[in-house]
Design a protein around this motif. Structure first.
Motif, mmCIF file in Angstrom:
data_model
loop_
_atom_site.group_PDB
_atom_site.id
_atom_site.type_symbol
_atom_site.label_atom_id
_atom_site.label_comp_id
_atom_site.label_asym_id
_atom_site.label_seq_id
_atom_site.Cartn_x
_atom_site.Cartn_y
_atom_site.Cartn_z
ATOM 1 N N MET A 1 0.860 -1.180 0.000
ATOM 2 C CA MET A 1 0.000 0.000 0.000
ATOM 3 C C MET A 1 0.902 1.238 0.000
ATOM 4 S SD MET A 1 -2.989 1.348 2.682
ATOM 5 C CE MET A 1 -2.951 -0.082 3.639
ATOM 6 N N SER A 2 0.606 2.184 -0.893
ATOM 7 C CA SER A 2 1.378 3.427 -0.928
ATOM 8 C C SER A 2 0.972 4.316 0.243
ATOM 9 C CB SER A 2 1.167 4.149 -2.261
ATOM 10 O OG SER A 2 -0.081 4.788 -2.282
ATOM 11 N N ALA A 3 1.809 5.308 0.517
ATOM 12 C CA ALA A 3 1.565 6.188 1.671
ATOM 13 C C ALA A 3 0.261 6.963 1.546
ATOM 14 C CB ALA A 3 2.729 7.148 1.840
ATOM 15 N N SER A 4 -0.202 7.188 0.312
ATOM 16 C CA SER A 4 -1.435 7.964 0.155
ATOM 17 C C SER A 4 -2.650 7.083 -0.124
ATOM 18 C CB SER A 4 -1.263 8.984 -0.977
ATOM 19 O OG SER A 4 -1.076 8.320 -2.204
ATOM 20 N N GLU A 5 -2.482 5.770 -0.049
ATOM 21 C CA GLU A 5 -3.609 4.860 -0.290
ATOM 22 C C GLU A 5 -4.353 4.627 1.025
ATOM 23 O OE1 GLU A 5 -4.243 0.298 -1.752
ATOM 24 O OE2 GLU A 5 -2.565 1.421 -2.601
ATOM 25 N N LEU A 6 -5.648 4.859 0.978
ATOM 26 C CA LEU A 6 -6.473 4.691 2.171
ATOM 27 C C LEU A 6 -6.529 3.224 2.582
ATOM 28 C CD1 LEU A 6 -9.346 7.059 1.045
ATOM 29 C CD2 LEU A 6 -7.797 7.469 2.956
ATOM 30 N N PRO A 7 -6.672 2.953 3.880
ATOM 31 C CA PRO A 7 -6.806 1.562 4.331
ATOM 32 C C PRO A 7 -8.047 0.918 3.711
ATOM 33 C CG PRO A 7 -6.583 3.062 6.206
ATOM 34 C CD PRO A 7 -6.731 3.903 4.975
ATOM 35 N N ASP A 8 -8.078 -0.396 3.730
ATOM 36 C CA ASP A 8 -9.230 -1.122 3.204
ATOM 37 C C ASP A 8 -10.485 -0.746 3.999
ATOM 38 O OD1 ASP A 8 -10.380 -3.355 1.512
ATOM 39 O OD2 ASP A 8 -10.842 -4.079 3.535
ATOM 40 N N PHE A 9 -11.510 -0.321 3.278
ATOM 41 C CA PHE A 9 -12.739 0.163 3.903
ATOM 42 C C PHE A 9 -13.422 -0.937 4.718
ATOM 43 C CE2 PHE A 9 -17.181 1.394 4.129
ATOM 44 C CZ PHE A 9 -17.111 2.753 4.412
ATOM 45 N N GLU A 10 -13.646 -2.079 4.089
ATOM 46 C CA GLU A 10 -14.387 -3.159 4.757
ATOM 47 C C GLU A 10 -13.639 -3.678 5.980
ATOM 48 O OE1 GLU A 10 -17.482 -3.511 3.837
ATOM 49 O OE2 GLU A 10 -17.172 -2.231 2.102
ATOM 50 N N SER A 11 -12.311 -3.754 5.900
ATOM 51 C CA SER A 11 -11.516 -4.184 7.057
ATOM 52 C C SER A 11 -11.666 -3.202 8.212
ATOM 53 C CB SER A 11 -10.036 -4.301 6.679
ATOM 54 O OG SER A 11 -9.850 -5.302 5.727
ATOM 55 N N THR A 12 -11.756 -1.925 7.875
ATOM 56 C CA THR A 12 -11.903 -0.904 8.910
ATOM 57 C C THR A 12 -13.287 -0.984 9.552
ATOM 58 O OG1 THR A 12 -10.349 0.476 7.679
ATOM 59 C CG2 THR A 12 -11.600 1.540 9.434
ATOM 60 N N VAL A 13 -14.312 -1.270 8.755
ATOM 61 C CA VAL A 13 -15.653 -1.466 9.331
ATOM 62 C C VAL A 13 -15.591 -2.621 10.329
ATOM 63 C CG1 VAL A 13 -18.035 -2.176 8.858
ATOM 64 C CG2 VAL A 13 -16.939 -0.501 7.370
ATOM 65 N N ARG A 14 -14.930 -3.715 9.942
ATOM 66 C CA ARG A 14 -14.804 -4.861 10.858
ATOM 67 C C ARG A 14 -13.994 -4.484 12.100
ATOM 68 N NH1 ARG A 14 -14.320 -7.248 5.939
ATOM 69 N NH2 ARG A 14 -12.058 -7.498 6.041
ATOM 70 N N ALA A 15 -12.965 -3.650 11.932
ATOM 71 C CA ALA A 15 -12.126 -3.230 13.067
ATOM 72 C C ALA A 15 -12.919 -2.409 14.078
ATOM 73 C CB ALA A 15 -10.924 -2.425 12.572
ATOM 74 N N SER A 16 -14.020 -1.819 13.626
ATOM 75 C CA SER A 16 -14.831 -1.020 14.553
ATOM 76 C C SER A 16 -15.611 -1.902 15.524
ATOM 77 C CB SER A 16 -15.795 -0.115 13.791
ATOM 78 O OG SER A 16 -16.911 -0.839 13.317
ATOM 79 N N ARG A 17 -15.651 -3.190 15.246
ATOM 80 C CA ARG A 17 -16.323 -4.173 16.110
ATOM 81 C C ARG A 17 -17.764 -3.784 16.428
ATOM 82 N NH1 ARG A 17 -10.994 -4.371 19.226
ATOM 83 N NH2 ARG A 17 -9.894 -6.024 18.136
ATOM 84 N N GLY A 18 -18.468 -3.365 15.370
ATOM 85 C CA GLY A 18 -19.880 -3.059 15.514
ATOM 86 C C GLY A 18 -20.202 -1.651 15.977
ATOM 87 N N THR A 19 -19.198 -0.833 16.225
ATOM 88 C CA THR A 19 -19.478 0.534 16.677
ATOM 89 C C THR A 19 -19.729 1.479 15.510
ATOM 90 O OG1 THR A 19 -17.125 1.110 16.799
ATOM 91 C CG2 THR A 19 -18.150 0.251 18.811
ATOM 92 N N LEU A 20 -19.311 1.092 14.294
ATOM 93 C CA LEU A 20 -19.550 1.889 13.093
ATOM 94 C C LEU A 20 -20.047 0.979 11.980
ATOM 95 C CD1 LEU A 20 -16.274 4.043 12.847
ATOM 96 C CD2 LEU A 20 -18.549 4.886 13.415
ATOM 97 N N ASP A 21 -21.071 1.433 11.261
ATOM 98 C CA ASP A 21 -21.444 0.714 10.049
ATOM 99 C C ASP A 21 -20.784 1.425 8.868
ATOM 100 O OD1 ASP A 21 -23.048 2.950 9.377
ATOM 101 O OD2 ASP A 21 -24.909 1.957 9.961
#
Length: 188
Positions: free
Chosen positions: A1-21
């Motif tokens: 991943m390049s420095a300006s590439e955003l993290p994976d969206f779906e992985s981040t939703v999962r990382a929220s552990r249900g606190t964010l949809d």
């Protein structure tokens, strides 16, 4: 991943552990983008403070907190990219169109909230004020063609892609509007 590439969206939703949809995560990025357009020196801490004020990402796990810090750094780099490499952080194209439309609406709501964090918007150009009105309309958009006979899904996808590109360009225009001309740039 390049420095300006955003993290994976779906992985981040999962990382929220249900606190964010997905829609709320998109709203977080919209808020960040608006905040950075308005106040380019805003820190990741400023961003997280605004998230808390809006009651988003309040119960942040270490993984989510790290992803939000990374999103801040990536978004700042994208907004400063001379090649206009800025992109909206939205659900992947494989997700249902309805979910992506809702997320785009929430992104626009967050973006407008981020813009007003630094004060009123009277100083914006007439073109920028008109674009804000467009974003308000997009923020209220709903999926209207679902279930209708003869509706072309590909047409809906193409329209969605065009709207996302328009919103992306509006964000870049807002950044320029707030930034103003540089010291060595001519005012036209």
């Amino acid at each position: 991943m390049s420095a300006s590439e955003l993290p994976d969206f779906e992985s981040t939703v999962r990382a929220s552990r249900g606190t964010l949809d997905a829609a709320e995560l998109a709203e977080c990025h919209g808020l960040l983008s608006g905040l950075l357009c308005r106040e380019p020196n805003s820190t990741a801490s400023d961003f997280k403070f605004q998230l808390a004020a809006m009651k988003l990402a309040q119960e942040s796990s270490t993984e989510l907190d790290s992803a939000l810090t990374e999103v801040h750094a990536c978004t700042l780099q994208q907004l400063n990219d001379e090649e206009f490499g800025f992109s909206l952080w939205l659900p992947d194209d494989e997700e249902p169109l309805e979910e992506r439309i809702i997320a785009l609406g929430r992104w626009c709501s967050g973006f407008m909230a981020g813009l007003v964090c630094g004060g009123q918007l009277e100083t914006l150009s007439a073109e920028a004020k008109e674009a804000i009105e467009d974003l308000q309309q997009i923020a209220q958009a709903e999926m209207t063609s679902q279930g209708q006979e003869g509706v072309d899904i590909e047409e809906d996808e193409n329209a969605f892609t065009e709207i996302v590109e328009y919103v992306r360009v509006v964000a870049l225009m807002m950044r320029e509007d707030f930034r103003g001309p540089g010291q060595n740039e001519a005012i036209h």
